[in-house]
Design an enzyme around this catalytic site. Structure first.
Site, PDB file in Angstrom:
ATOM      1  N   ASP A  30       0.805  -1.379  -0.502  1.00 37.66           N
ATOM      2  CA  ASP A  30      -0.262   0.246  -0.182  1.00 37.66           C
ATOM      3  C   ASP A  30       0.574   1.128  -0.054  1.00 37.66           C
ATOM      4  O   ASP A  30       2.254   1.182   0.478  1.00 37.66           O
ATOM      5  CB  ASP A  30      -0.886   0.273   0.838  1.00 37.66           C
ATOM      6  CG  ASP A  30      -0.343   0.055   2.751  1.00 37.66           C
ATOM      7  OD1 ASP A  30       0.742  -1.035   2.975  1.00 37.66           O
ATOM      8  OD2 ASP A  30      -0.584   0.447   3.182  1.00 37.66           O
ATOM      9  N   GLU A  82       0.388  -1.800   5.222  1.00 43.69           N
ATOM     10  CA  GLU A  82       1.468  -1.592   6.083  1.00 43.69           C
ATOM     11  C   GLU A  82       1.385  -0.252   6.604  1.00 43.69           C
ATOM     12  O   GLU A  82       1.054  -0.006   7.729  1.00 43.69           O
ATOM     13  CB  GLU A  82       2.598  -1.477   5.985  1.00 43.69           C
ATOM     14  CG  GLU A  82       3.952  -1.282   6.629  1.00 43.69           C
ATOM     15  CD  GLU A  82       4.332  -0.029   6.484  1.00 43.69           C
ATOM     16  OE1 GLU A  82       4.963   0.397   7.153  1.00 43.69           O
ATOM     17  OE2 GLU A  82       3.877   0.740   5.787  1.00 43.69           O
TER      18      GLU A  82
END
Length: 487
Positions: free
Chosen positions: A78, A145
């Protein structure tokens, strides 16, 4: 205009362009994950996903490398979605638009996603390459994350086979990270009383033009936090004229320093009152611009006429909001006694908003030591008790304790020294890397973290240095070819 896919190393930049083409903000990286899994299957690579969506891909050792220890490359899928004011960009559907600006690659008015897109691209490039030497290789790609380390928190046990791991989430050329801070989120809520609006005038106070940045790696830079500055301005405004809040907000993600904040004010009086308030705000803008001349040269503070709303926040609740924002701690709490020049403990106010009659404040606390986190949580507990608010802590993750007996460290130092012509810096970062959580699940894995120079991460100013990417690729490929022999 030269395309980034023409840059060297070609495979890495081609993968980075693919990553930019597929929307992947936190919690919305499934499309990118499916694309990578489909590609791995097409390449006849072993690929599997665990219960939280993390991806593990395996590739057999190249000729002559079978007697080396297994190694994993690790990145997250991400990116942090941030855009400049007035930019029409939907991170859930629009691609990132990277372009070359001198020696840098940046994006058009949004975060670039080089954090951790370059590391992700490098791992996929290694998998695709047919001419790089490496031992048995695993590539571990984690979910979400940037918002709570969801993937690393839910990492499947007894899945990773590697004895060594290279995390690719470092953002400084010439540095090797061997430790990082842990963190915990604080979700503060203050119940508010509202009432029908009987005040004829309204004005919108807007603070913008701040740099923002990474709430861990940039917390020591002295950059302004828009939410904290807004609280300061509102407290000073109260000394000059009476108003009630109708709306307030700032920031958009927990792990970025807020660049913008606003408050909608309701008040009595005519144009003269508004002009008086605007004069006060102009003076406060000058005060802040002088105070933050070096760290925030483009700071703007404006008060402009607005349409009155049907409801406003009561006087008592307005005072409680302003007092709370003005007293909330923010920034560096303590520097490390152990690692010179590194922040030990900090917190950053990331998001402020009204929701269903509540003020909500999202805070991220970081510390290299567990007691540092516990201390800040205790301070916030005491503060919310005084304010009549409440706070809930979640997404607690451990730091990564340095291991100076690491076998990976001297190998990394050796190759960095050869490439740079000088000694690399051994660092501990005041930011959350997934290494701490991976280490918790796999305590015997030996790991380091490396990466190219990235500036402005978590902000629309994000950019990655092209020569540093080349240096990083040289280091990564040299490391893979020199992984220690099996015991």
């Amino acid at each position: 205009m030269q395309q980034i896919t023409q840059l060297q190393p070609t495979l890495l930049w081609q993968w980075f362009q693919q990553i930019c083409d597929i929307p992947h903000p936190s919690y919305q990286e499934e499309q990118l994950a499916e694309h990578i899994v489909a590609w791995a299957k097409q390449q006849k690579l072993w690929v599997e996903r665990d219960q939280v969506g993390n991806i593990l891909i395996r590739k057999a050792a190249t000729a002559g490398m079978q007697n080396r220890k297994k190694v994993a490359l690790q990145a997250h899928l991400d990116m942090v979605p941030q855009k400049n004011e007035g930019t029409a960009h939907d991170f859930s559907s629009d691609p990132i638009k990277p372009y070359i600006d001198g020696e840098w690659v940046t994006a058009e008015n949004t975060t670039l996603g080089a954090d951790n897109g370059i590391g992700l691209a490098s791992a996929l490039a290694v998998l695709e390459s047919q001419d790089l030497a490496h031992p048995d290789l695993e590539v571990l790609l984690t979910m979400t994350e940037e918002s709570g380390m969801v993937g690393a928190n839910g990492l499947q046990p007894n899945w990773l086979q590697s004895e060594m791991l290279i995390n690719t989430d470092t953002e400084e050329n010439g540095q090797i990270y061997i430790g990082c801070a842990g963190g915990i989120d604080g979700d503060l809520r203050l119940d508010l009383d509202s009432e029908a609006n009987r005040l004829p005038q309204a004005a919108k106070l807007v603070l913008k033009g701040l740099k923002g940045g990474h709430s861990g790696a940039d917390i020591h830079t002295g950059r302004g936090n828009a939410i904290k500055l807004l609280g300061r301005v509102l407290a000073q405004l109260q000394a000059h004229f009476d108003f009630q809040l109708a709306d307030i907000g700032g920031g958009s993600v927990r792990n970025a320093i807020p660049r913008e904040a606003f408050a909608l004010l309701a008040f009595d009086g005519g144009d003269e009152t508004l002009h008086t308030a605007q004069s006060v705000v102009a003076a406060l803008q000058q005060e802040l611009q002088t105070e933050l001349a070096l760290s925030e040269p483009t700071l703007e503070l404006k008060l402009e006429s607005a349409q009155p709303t049907a409801q406003v926040i009561s006087e008592v609740s307005t005072d409680r909001i302003i007092d709370l924002l003005n007293t909330l701690p923010n920034g560096v709490i303590r520097n490390s006694d152990v690692v010179s020049g590194v922040v030990e403990t900090s917190l950053s106010i990331g998001v402020l908003k009204l929701n269903d009659g509540q003020l909500q404040v999202v805070i991220l606390i970081r510390s290299l030591i567990e007691s540092g986190k516990h201390y800040v949580c205790s301070v916030l507990d005491s503060l919310v008790n005084l304010a009549g608010a409440e706070i809930e802590f979640s997404h607690d993750y451990p730091g990564w304790e340095p291991n100076r007996h690491s076998a990976m460290l001297p190998v990394t130092q050796k190759h960095y020294r050869q490439i740079l012509g000088e000694e690399p810096l051994i660092q501990v970062i005041h930011a959350g890397l997934e290494c701490g959580l991976i280490k918790k699940q796999y305590p015997d894995v030996d790991m380091v973290s490396i990466g190219p120079t990235i500036r402005g991460a978590h902000s629309p100013d994000e950019k990655v240095h092209i020569p540093a990417v080349q240096t990083y690729w040289k280091l990564l490929t040299a490391l893979l070819a020199d992984i220690p022999l099996k015991d």
